[in-house]
Write an enzyme that holds these catalytic residues in place. Structure first.
Site, PDB file in Angstrom:
ATOM      1  N   SER A 665     -16.659 -37.235 -36.835  1.00  0.00           N
ATOM      2  CA  SER A 665     -15.299 -37.019 -36.315  1.00  0.00           C
ATOM      3  C   SER A 665     -14.417 -38.231 -36.557  1.00  0.00           C
ATOM      4  CB  SER A 665     -15.363 -36.692 -34.815  1.00  0.00           C
ATOM      5  OG  SER A 665     -16.133 -35.556 -34.609  1.00  0.00           O
ATOM      6  N   ALA A 847      -4.348 -40.487 -31.380  1.00  0.00           N
ATOM      7  CA  ALA A 847      -5.269 -39.379 -31.642  1.00  0.00           C
ATOM      8  C   ALA A 847      -6.731 -39.814 -31.610  1.00  0.00           C
ATOM      9  CB  ALA A 847      -4.951 -38.760 -33.006  1.00  0.00           C
ATOM     10  N   GLU A 852     -16.974 -32.962 -33.868  1.00  0.00           N
ATOM     11  CA  GLU A 852     -18.320 -32.859 -33.304  1.00  0.00           C
ATOM     12  C   GLU A 852     -18.277 -32.424 -31.837  1.00  0.00           C
ATOM     13  OE1 GLU A 852     -18.915 -34.745 -36.789  1.00  0.00           O
ATOM     14  OE2 GLU A 852     -20.736 -34.869 -35.620  1.00  0.00           O
TER      15      GLU A 852
END
Ligand code: FES
Length: 894
Positions: A665, A847, A852
């Site tokens: 991720s 962000a 995942e």
């Protein structure tokens, strides 16, 4: 053989027994029809035959003489295709042509279908990415509607359509098997049919003489460089070709190269190899008690690696506790089951090697192939195709070494497309786990201690086993403040296919143990399950299990609070038939984005051509999650131009700087930051020359940059070695600190958080579980593109459902998509996504990663809901009806 294809008369020359899918792809070059299984299980090759949908892999062309065939290339840019874009219904896109064709048949006779009608009509097509909801939404909403493009500076946060989506809905997206150079040879890998066997290969010259169309055989002695590869430098242990002994079923021992036709009809059983079957150890239990060097030399007790995190005084922690729960959970191998089997080609260009095909990690592939061929890294070029799903497994090399060795020796392009069985047998899996956990709390319900011991079956070779063993102890506390903590994980070598990366790197397995045990603990303490989690949720300023303190961005409490209204509603008694029990369950996740305490840089380049084209060199592989779109949104806003003005280049190791692998991720966070830095740096260059205000509006058109009252004629400027008159290239590497011997340190700069609530019914007579609704609250810091965030949530939940209820890979037994079940349309409940934005201190615009995280809470929330429904806790996944019934009977016996 005459037939009509997409309204044109065609005359096929292939043999009548040729599969229609092959005829369309190979003879007519209509590669929009995809092949996922060649067995009618996945539906990717769905076409219309006289208006009726059918799997083209099951139909011989003789059967369709005179028929009218419609493929995705025959659709006319109609409302259905644009609806798929508008709703985000295509992620990786490999299933999209099949979905579109099945939907086209439905809409021809039912123009305004119900949700159930769509699910029924498309039910034969599998999707591993989307969770299906957005596909149904698209089919139910085909009215043409424009999605306005955001203005300069407004791209971040906008629900824009996927920038690469047009290719996916038109069938023009090229995946690994879709591009094969003229005059290519094809390659077939000879693999061990035994879990462990010594082997000898006999006279291959005679074998080749007796087989027309076969030109060469390659074995270990033909590897010019290092006959080994791996993904972690200290654990490069997997041979391209085994030398004398194969240690898992599916291991490569040789490769045969020939014409396409010869390879297609080749029977592996005719290859001259003699096997001597040896005793195999397929479980950690067997391997730990086998001879010390049984699986691989130099690995005492067959233990690959161990990970450990310890904080506080674990003995004291339990001594101070009022309530204690000890449990054991096991999970099986889980197959990634992306719809695109591995495929690609290699070609030698002078003394360089070019590899085309699906991958999640082009720069890592380049390094490994260079080592295998004995070349400099700059002499290898990796040109990724579109990637039809990856979920972690395409981080590892699979087909690339074989075609690279063959193309190097033969100096001709060599192509390969794995069969579904080969893909499932030979590539990496999710680690099976055997976890014993002890958790405790005080009288008020505050967690006092967690003790976690996990044994993970890592298969025959290392792959990402060390990452799993290290990541699990960091995460096994969950997003909870835990004063006394000990977690130990061990990756054990066995005679199974290598276990590697799969969405979560072992964290999903560990959270099943933790979250199911916490439900029991909350019950002992007499506290509602949601309140127990909120009471213990990690807050800003509190140390994690590794002693890391975040003063900003810890969003787990916000996720849990967001579930409260649905939790209160769902707990209300439901009127159900006597044997149907309604249950509600909850679970959380957290997940560190990026590598664990290791450098993890991404580099992004943006250039402006003399014509005014703004080119984004974006090397982050988009496996369906949307990095092509998200990173462009971030770059556009940083530079200050409309997002659709950016042209995308890459990924390609000759053309794009290294944006790292698509895993853990990390792309939105790490590559997103690199894109932001590059956009800002490029804007700063322009501002410096024009000396205008920082917030001046920038336009680039007709070879001129205009900013405020100034303009720059681009054609007059010198061009750099990349062809740009302005260019910026920036790198971002997350700040982390190494873990010490007790696992204390700062392994990740950013964690993402989430919580899910599951409502379901259990049929206590049959053990059947029917999912009703899942509410998912995920803290993404800032949703760069909310539509893509929802897509990730829905797709991750689908994989979590599979893990909880049906998926169980058994080496040698479930190597196809009819014995290995993954969720279909009919298995999916309603999903409500709640996007939480607790700004992070490091992420671009605050962000955090998400890919995942979304899978992690689903399985434990389902198991908790089953127990809530009928009192039965299923501890050994998947919770198939027989196991649910057995658990119910166990409760009844007590
Ligand atoms: Fe359906 Fe990837 S979008 S399999």
């Amino acid at each position: 053989m005459k037939l009509s294809v997409n309204g044109k008369a065609r005359d096929l020359t292939c043999p009548p027994v040729t599969r229609l899918a092959d005829a369309l792809r190979d003879e007519l070059k209509l590669t929009g029809t995809k092949i996922g299984c060649n067995a009618g299980d996945c539906g990717a090759c769905t076409v219309l035959i006289d208006g009726k949908s059918a799997c083209a892999c099951l139909v011989p062309v003789a059967q369709v003489e005179g028929a009218a065939i419609t493929t995705v290339e025959g659709l006319d840019g109609n409302g259905l295709q644009t609806a798929f874009l508008r709703h985000g219904a295509a992620q990786c896109g490999i299933c999209t042509p099949g979905m579109l064709m099945a939907a086209t048949e439905l809409l021809a006779h039912t123009p305004t279908p119900s949700r159930v009608q769509v699910e029924d009509a498309l039910g034969g097509v599998l999707c591993r990415c989307t969770g299906y909801a957005k596909i149904v939404d698209a089919v139910m909403d085909i009215a043409i509607a424009d999605v306005p493009s955001p203005a300069s500076g407004d791209a971040v946060g906008a629900r824009i359509e996927r920038l690469d989506g047009g290719l996916k809905v038109s069938g023009k997206e090229l995946f690994g098997a879709d591009e094969v150079p003229e005059h290519s040879l094809h390659l077939h890998v000879i693999r061990s049919p035994h879990h462990r066997a010594r082997f000898t290969i006999a006279d291959t010259e005679a074998f080749l003489r007796n087989n027309n169309g076969l030109f060469a055989v390659f074995t270990a002695k033909d590897v010019p460089g290092l006959n080994r590869f791996g993904v972690i430098p200290a654990f490069v242990d997997q041979p391209v070709f085994a030398v004398t002994e194969a240690i898992f079923k599916g291991e490569a021992v040789a490769a045969v190269v020939g014409t396409a036709e010869a390879i297609k009809t080749f029977d592996s059983a005719t290859f001259p190899v003699h096997w001597e079957v040896l005793q195999a150890a397929q479980s950690p239990g067997a391997a730990l008690h086998a001879d010390s060097h049984f699986i691989q030399p130099g690995r005492p007790k067959n233990t690959l690696v161990e990970g450990h995190v310890e904080r506080g005084e674990i003995v004291n922690g339990f001594a101070q506790s009022a309530h204690t729960v000890t449990q054991r959970f096991t999970t099986p191998f889980i197959e990634h089951a992306y719809i695109e089997p591995e495929a690609g080609y290699a070609q030698r260009v002078g003394n360089r090697m070019e590899i085309y095909g699906c991958t999640q990690a082009p720069h890592m592939d380049r390094e490994a192939i260079a080592d295998i061929l004995g070349l400099a890294r700059t002499d290898v070029r990796v040109m990724p195709s579109a990637c039809g799903g990856g979920f972690g497994s395409k981080l590892d090399l699979s087909f690339q070494p074989f075609i690279a060795v063959a193309a190097w020796h033969l100096n001709r392009p060599v192509a390969i497309a794995y069969t579904r069985a080969e893909s499932m047998a030979a590539t990496t899996k999710r680690h099976p786990s055997d976890i014993t956990i002890k958790v405790a709390c005080d009288l008020e319900g505050k967690i006092t201690a967690t003790d976690f011991e996990g044994v993970f079956n890592t298969g025959a070779y290392a792959s990402w086993g060390p990452t799993v063993a290290n990541r699990v102890p960091v995460h096994a506390s969950g997003p909870y403040f835990t004063p006394h903590y000990r977690a130990h994980a061990k990756a054990v070598l066995t005679n199974c296919a290598p276990a590697g990366a799969f969405r979560g790197f072992g964290v999903p397995q560990s959270m099943i143990a933790l979250e199911c045990s916490f439900d029991l603990l909350a019950e002992r303490a007499g506290i509602d399950q949601l309140e127990f989690r909120l009471l213990n949720a990690l807050r800003n300023g509190e140390p994690t299990a590794t002693g890391q303190v975040f003063n900003k961005g810890v969003g787990i409490a916000e996720c849990l609070e967001a579930l409260r209204p649905d939790w209160e509603r769902a707990k209300q008694p439901q009127a159900r038939p006597l044997h149907i029990k309604r249950g509600v369950g909850i679970a959380t996740c957290w997940y560190g984005c990026g590598n664990t305490s290791l450098p993890n840089p991404s580099t992004i380049r943006i250039g402006i051509t003399p014509n005014g084209d703004v080119v984004l060199h974006q090397g982050a592989i988009d496996i369906g999650q949307g990095s092509n779109t998200v990173i462009t949104q971030i770059a556009a806003d940083a530079l200050g131009i409309p997002v659709h003005h950016l042209k995308l280049v890459g990924p390609d190791t000759d053309l794009t700087p290294d944006a790292g692998k698509t895993s853990a991720s990390r792309q939105t966070f790490v590559s997103g930051n690199a894109a932001k830095k590059s956009g800002e740096a490029l804007r700063a260059l322009i501002l410096r020359e024009t000396n205008v205000a920082d917030d001046a509006i920038l336009t680039i058109a007709d070879g001129t940059i205009t900013i405020a009252t100034r303009s720059i004629a681009l054609h007059d400027r010198p061009i750099n070695q990349h062809g740009y008159v302005f260019m910026a290239e920036e790198t971002y590497d997350p700040p982390t600190k190494p873990l010490d011997a007790m696992g204390q340190g700062e392994p990740y700069a950013v964690y993402g958080y989430g919580a899910q609530l599951v409502e379901l019914d259990v049929d206590t007579k049959l053990g059947l579980v029917k999912l009703i609704r899942i509410t998912a609250a995920h803290d993404v810091g800032k949703a760069i593109n909310p539509m893509l965030v929802e897509g990730q949530i829905e797709g991750g939940i689908a994989q979590g459902i599979g893990m909880a209820l049906m998926e169980d890979f058994i080496p040698g037994r479930t190597e196809n998509l009819h014995d290995y079940l993954i969720p279909t349309f009919g298995d999916m409940p309603e999903i409500k996504s709640i996007i939480i934005e607790v700004e992070d201190g490091h992420g671009p615009h605050g962000a955090k990663g998400l890919g995942e995280h979304v899978l992690i809470p689903t399985a434990p929330a389902i198991l908790n809901a089953i127990r809530n429904a009928c009192g039965a806790l299923v501890r050994h996944l998947p919770a198939t009806p027989d196991k649910v019934l057995a658990a119910i009977q166990e409760v009844e016996r007590l």
